[in-house]
Design a protein around this motif. Structure first.
Motif, PDB file in Angstrom:
ATOM      1  N   SER A  76       0.836  -1.213   0.000  1.00  0.00           N
ATOM      2  CA  SER A  76       0.000   0.000   0.000  1.00  0.00           C
ATOM      3  C   SER A  76       0.867   1.259   0.000  1.00  0.00           C
ATOM      4  O   SER A  76       0.527   2.250  -0.641  1.00  0.00           O
ATOM      5  CB  SER A  76      -0.965   0.004   1.181  1.00  0.00           C
TER       6      SER A  76
ATOM      7  N   ARG B 212       1.879   1.879  -3.520  1.00  0.00           N
ATOM      8  CA  ARG B 212       0.774   2.444  -4.298  1.00  0.00           C
ATOM      9  C   ARG B 212       0.608   3.930  -4.010  1.00  0.00           C
ATOM     10  O   ARG B 212       0.232   4.696  -4.887  1.00  0.00           O
ATOM     11  CB  ARG B 212      -0.524   1.699  -4.013  1.00  0.00           C
ATOM     12  N   TYR B 213       0.877   4.360  -2.797  1.00  0.00           N
ATOM     13  CA  TYR B 213       0.753   5.769  -2.443  1.00  0.00           C
ATOM     14  C   TYR B 213       1.897   6.602  -3.028  1.00  0.00           C
ATOM     15  O   TYR B 213       1.700   7.724  -3.469  1.00  0.00           O
ATOM     16  CB  TYR B 213       0.755   5.964  -0.921  1.00  0.00           C
TER      17      TYR B 213
END
Length: 132
Positions: free
Chosen positions: A3, A6-7
Protein backbone atom coordinates in the motif's frame (compact mmCIF):
# COMPACT_ATOMS: atom_id res chain seq x y z
CA UNK A 1 4.31 -2.48 2.28
CA UNK A 2 2.43 -2.75 -1.02
CA UNK A 3 0.00 0.00 0.00
CA UNK A 4 2.89 2.37 0.68
CA UNK A 5 4.22 1.69 -2.80
CA UNK A 6 0.77 2.44 -4.30
CA UNK A 7 0.75 5.77 -2.44
CA UNK A 8 4.28 6.78 -3.40
CA UNK A 9 4.33 5.65 -7.06
CA UNK A 10 2.03 8.41 -8.41
CA UNK A 11 4.05 11.05 -6.56
CA UNK A 12 7.30 9.83 -8.07
CA UNK A 13 5.92 9.52 -11.59
CA UNK A 14 4.45 13.05 -11.59
CA UNK A 15 7.60 14.49 -10.06
CA UNK A 16 9.72 12.81 -12.78
CA UNK A 17 7.40 14.13 -15.51
CA UNK A 18 7.58 17.67 -14.14
CA UNK A 19 11.37 17.59 -13.83
CA UNK A 20 11.75 15.98 -17.25
CA UNK A 21 10.16 18.95 -19.01
CA UNK A 22 7.39 17.14 -20.84
CA UNK A 23 5.86 18.85 -23.86
CA UNK A 24 2.35 18.72 -25.25
CA UNK A 25 2.41 17.14 -28.71
CA UNK A 26 -0.42 17.02 -31.19
CA UNK A 27 -0.92 14.59 -34.05
CA UNK A 28 -0.28 15.93 -37.52
CA UNK A 29 -1.83 14.55 -40.70
CA UNK A 30 -0.62 14.54 -44.28
CA UNK A 31 -3.44 15.58 -46.58
CA UNK A 32 -4.46 15.89 -50.20
CA UNK A 33 -7.28 18.30 -50.90
CA UNK A 34 -9.02 18.38 -54.28
CA UNK A 35 -11.49 21.19 -54.94
CA UNK A 36 -13.06 22.76 -58.00
CA UNK A 37 -11.07 25.83 -59.14
CA UNK A 38 -14.00 28.03 -58.16
CA UNK A 39 -13.41 27.19 -54.47
CA UNK A 40 -9.61 27.39 -54.45
CA UNK A 41 -9.47 30.72 -52.58
CA UNK A 42 -11.84 29.54 -49.84
CA UNK A 43 -9.91 26.27 -49.47
CA UNK A 44 -6.57 28.07 -49.08
CA UNK A 45 -8.10 30.50 -46.59
CA UNK A 46 -9.47 27.61 -44.55
CA UNK A 47 -6.12 25.77 -44.63
CA UNK A 48 -4.28 28.84 -43.37
CA UNK A 49 -6.80 29.29 -40.53
CA UNK A 50 -6.23 25.63 -39.56
CA UNK A 51 -2.43 26.14 -39.47
CA UNK A 52 -1.82 23.85 -42.43
CA UNK A 53 1.48 23.84 -44.30
CA UNK A 54 1.19 23.08 -48.00
CA UNK A 55 3.04 23.25 -51.29
CA UNK A 56 2.08 24.91 -54.56
CA UNK A 57 -1.18 23.51 -55.92
CA UNK A 58 -1.49 21.39 -59.03
CA UNK A 59 -4.29 21.99 -61.52
CA UNK A 60 -5.96 18.89 -62.91
CA UNK A 61 -8.71 19.81 -65.34
CA UNK A 62 -11.26 21.93 -63.45
CA UNK A 63 -9.87 20.87 -60.08
CA UNK A 64 -7.02 22.11 -57.91
CA UNK A 65 -5.03 19.63 -55.82
CA UNK A 66 -3.27 20.83 -52.67
CA UNK A 67 -0.93 18.61 -50.63
CA UNK A 68 0.56 19.28 -47.22
CA UNK A 69 0.32 18.70 -43.48
CA UNK A 70 -2.33 19.81 -40.99
CA UNK A 71 -2.82 19.43 -37.22
CA UNK A 72 -5.68 17.10 -36.26
CA UNK A 73 -6.81 19.51 -33.53
CA UNK A 74 -7.59 22.31 -35.96
CA UNK A 75 -9.11 20.25 -38.78
CA UNK A 76 -11.51 17.82 -37.10
CA UNK A 77 -14.76 18.73 -38.88
CA UNK A 78 -13.34 20.28 -42.02
CA UNK A 79 -14.51 17.51 -44.36
CA UNK A 80 -18.11 18.38 -43.43
CA UNK A 81 -17.54 22.07 -44.18
CA UNK A 82 -15.76 21.15 -47.42
CA UNK A 83 -18.63 18.96 -48.60
CA UNK A 84 -21.06 21.75 -47.73
CA UNK A 85 -19.40 24.63 -49.55
CA UNK A 86 -18.39 22.56 -52.62
CA UNK A 87 -21.74 20.75 -52.85
CA UNK A 88 -19.95 17.44 -52.33
CA UNK A 89 -17.39 17.98 -55.11
CA UNK A 90 -14.43 18.69 -52.83
CA UNK A 91 -12.50 15.75 -51.37
CA UNK A 92 -9.92 15.72 -48.60
CA UNK A 93 -7.94 12.57 -47.86
CA UNK A 94 -5.77 12.44 -44.72
CA UNK A 95 -3.36 9.99 -43.13
CA UNK A 96 -1.14 10.09 -40.05
CA UNK A 97 2.18 11.88 -40.47
CA UNK A 98 3.81 12.55 -37.07
CA UNK A 99 3.52 14.26 -33.70
CA UNK A 100 4.59 17.88 -33.45
CA UNK A 101 4.96 20.33 -30.52
CA UNK A 102 1.61 22.03 -29.94
CA UNK A 103 3.09 25.49 -29.45
CA UNK A 104 3.74 27.66 -26.43
CA UNK A 105 0.27 29.24 -26.27
CA UNK A 106 -1.63 25.93 -26.30
CA UNK A 107 -2.15 24.30 -22.92
CA UNK A 108 -4.17 21.25 -21.97
CA UNK A 109 -4.91 20.50 -18.37
CA UNK A 110 -7.19 17.86 -17.05
CA UNK A 111 -9.39 18.79 -14.10
CA UNK A 112 -8.01 17.17 -10.98
CA UNK A 113 -10.57 15.02 -9.18
CA UNK A 114 -8.18 13.70 -6.52
CA UNK A 115 -5.55 15.45 -4.40
CA UNK A 116 -2.50 16.40 -6.42
CA UNK A 117 0.33 13.84 -5.94
CA UNK A 118 2.78 16.74 -6.23
CA UNK A 119 1.39 18.08 -2.93
CA UNK A 120 2.92 15.18 -1.00
CA UNK A 121 1.56 16.02 2.46
CA UNK A 122 -2.07 16.44 1.37
CA UNK A 123 -1.85 13.45 -0.98
CA UNK A 124 -0.57 11.03 1.69
CA UNK A 125 -3.05 12.35 4.25
CA UNK A 126 -5.94 11.80 1.81
CA UNK A 127 -4.73 8.28 0.98
CA UNK A 128 -4.63 7.42 4.66
CA UNK A 129 -8.15 8.79 5.17
CA UNK A 130 -7.09 11.79 7.27
CA UNK A 131 -8.67 14.34 4.89
CA UNK A 132 -11.29 14.06 2.20
Amino acid sequence: TPSDFRYVAPMLVLEALNKGGTKLLWPVLDFELNVPELFYGKAVSDLLKMKAEFSEPDTIGDFVSIKGTIPVETSRDYTLDLADYTSGKGVMVTWFSCYSPAGENIKRERKKIFPDPLNKTLYIMSKRGMVS
